[in-house]
Enzyme design. Structure first.
Site, short mmCIF file in Angstrom:
data_model
loop_
_atom_site.label_atom_id
_atom_site.label_comp_id
_atom_site.label_asym_id
_atom_site.label_seq_id
_atom_site.Cartn_x
_atom_site.Cartn_y
_atom_site.Cartn_z
N HIS A 1 -0.92 2.65 -2.95
CA HIS A 1 -0.10 1.65 -2.82
C HIS A 1 -0.95 0.39 -2.78
CE1 HIS A 1 1.90 4.67 -0.29
NE2 HIS A 1 3.03 3.87 -0.19
N HIS B 1 -3.42 5.30 6.55
CA HIS B 1 -4.50 5.40 5.66
C HIS B 1 -5.64 5.09 6.55
CE1 HIS B 1 -3.87 6.34 1.45
NE2 HIS B 1 -2.84 5.72 1.32
N ASP C 1 -10.03 3.79 2.59
CA ASP C 1 -9.09 4.03 1.35
C ASP C 1 -8.49 2.71 0.95
OD1 ASP C 1 -9.21 6.83 2.43
OD2 ASP C 1 -7.39 6.52 3.63
#
Length: 264
Positions: free
Chosen positions: A183, A223, A227
């Site tokens: 993302h 997350h 990350d």
């Protein structure tokens, strides 16, 4: 003829006279290079002041290196029976409680996040399919492939407090790689391309939405902090590698007489 011969003779004499001197100079230069003092022995106090005032960023990182060396060697490891320690989870503890208490809010935030993922995907594909610029698309392909390799190689446990939503992407509790955040990386790749094209307002919009995305992912425990941080670094890395790839293909195409190759 005699004049020419004299000139040639004079030139050769000059060359013969200069050659030993040149060799001597070169020999001395080579010796001075190999026998010179180490650089740090020539440092003075003024040099240290100059470094501290003009190169303060590396100095800060140097202090950070020493600080975290001490932290790492004195830190007690998290026991295997405990969940991973994540500073981002601690910082978003209040947000997590609010989202946990309101499933509708969780669904709304998940839906908005999915819309943002669609925006960055649309932009990246637009740069290739409509504008004919491949760099962002190639960077995204590199990034997601590497993410799959790393995510499969070391499979991190899903955070115990993870709040799923059917409106999220990936959907609900479908398995996904935690390391690293696609993302975040996809958004940064799009933002970097926008800056290259001088679409600065759009880039700042994407950066702001990406920051909100980071907070939301931490709040829902979707997350770990690492990350998200590596997602930013991965985007920058693969955007650079995509540029090198395109440059290499242009050089090959130019050498083979096929024009300028792919566009950036």
């Amino acid at each position: 003829m005699d004049g020419t011969a004299t000139t040639i003779s004079n030139d050769s004499t000059v060359k013969r006279r200069r050659t030993p001197q040149t060799d001597a100079v070169n020999t001395v230069a080579k010796k001075s290079v190999h026998s010179s003092q180490p650089s740090f022995l020539k440092w003075t106090f003024s040099d240290a002041v100059y470094v501290a005032t003009h190169h303060w960023v590396p100095c800060i990182f140097a202090m950070g290196l020493l600080f975290f060396m001490n932290v790492e060697y004195t830190l007690h490891m998290v026991p295997s029976s405990s969940p991973p320690f994540d500073l981002g989870f601690i910082a978003t503890r209040s947000l997590h409680r609010v989202i946990e208490a309101s499933p509708n809010l969780n669904t709304l935030l998940a839906f908005l996040n999915t819309v943002f993922v669609g925006m960055q995907t649309t932009y990246i594909l637009w740069t290739w399919l409509v504008e004919g610029r491949t760099r962002a698309t190639i960077a995204t392909l590199f990034m997601f492939t590497c993410r799959g390799i790393l995510g499969y190689s070391t499979q991190l446990p899903l955070p115990q407090e993870f709040l799923s939503s059917g409106a999220d992407f990936p959907v609900g509790n479908v398995s996904f790689f935690l390391f690293y955040s696609g993302h975040v990386a996809g958004s940064v790749i799009a933002s970097l391309d926008m800056r290259r094209m001088q679409r600065l307002k759009l880039a700042w919009l994407f950066d702001a939405l990406n920051l909100l995305q980071v907070v939301r992912l931490l709040g829902t425990r979707g997350h770990y902090s690492i990350d998200l941080a590596v997602g930013v670094g991965a985007a920058i890395l693969f955007d650079s590698l995509a540029a090198k790839y395109e440059d290499s293909k242009r050089k090959v195409a130019s050498a083979n007489g096929f024009g300028n190759g792919s566009s950036t």
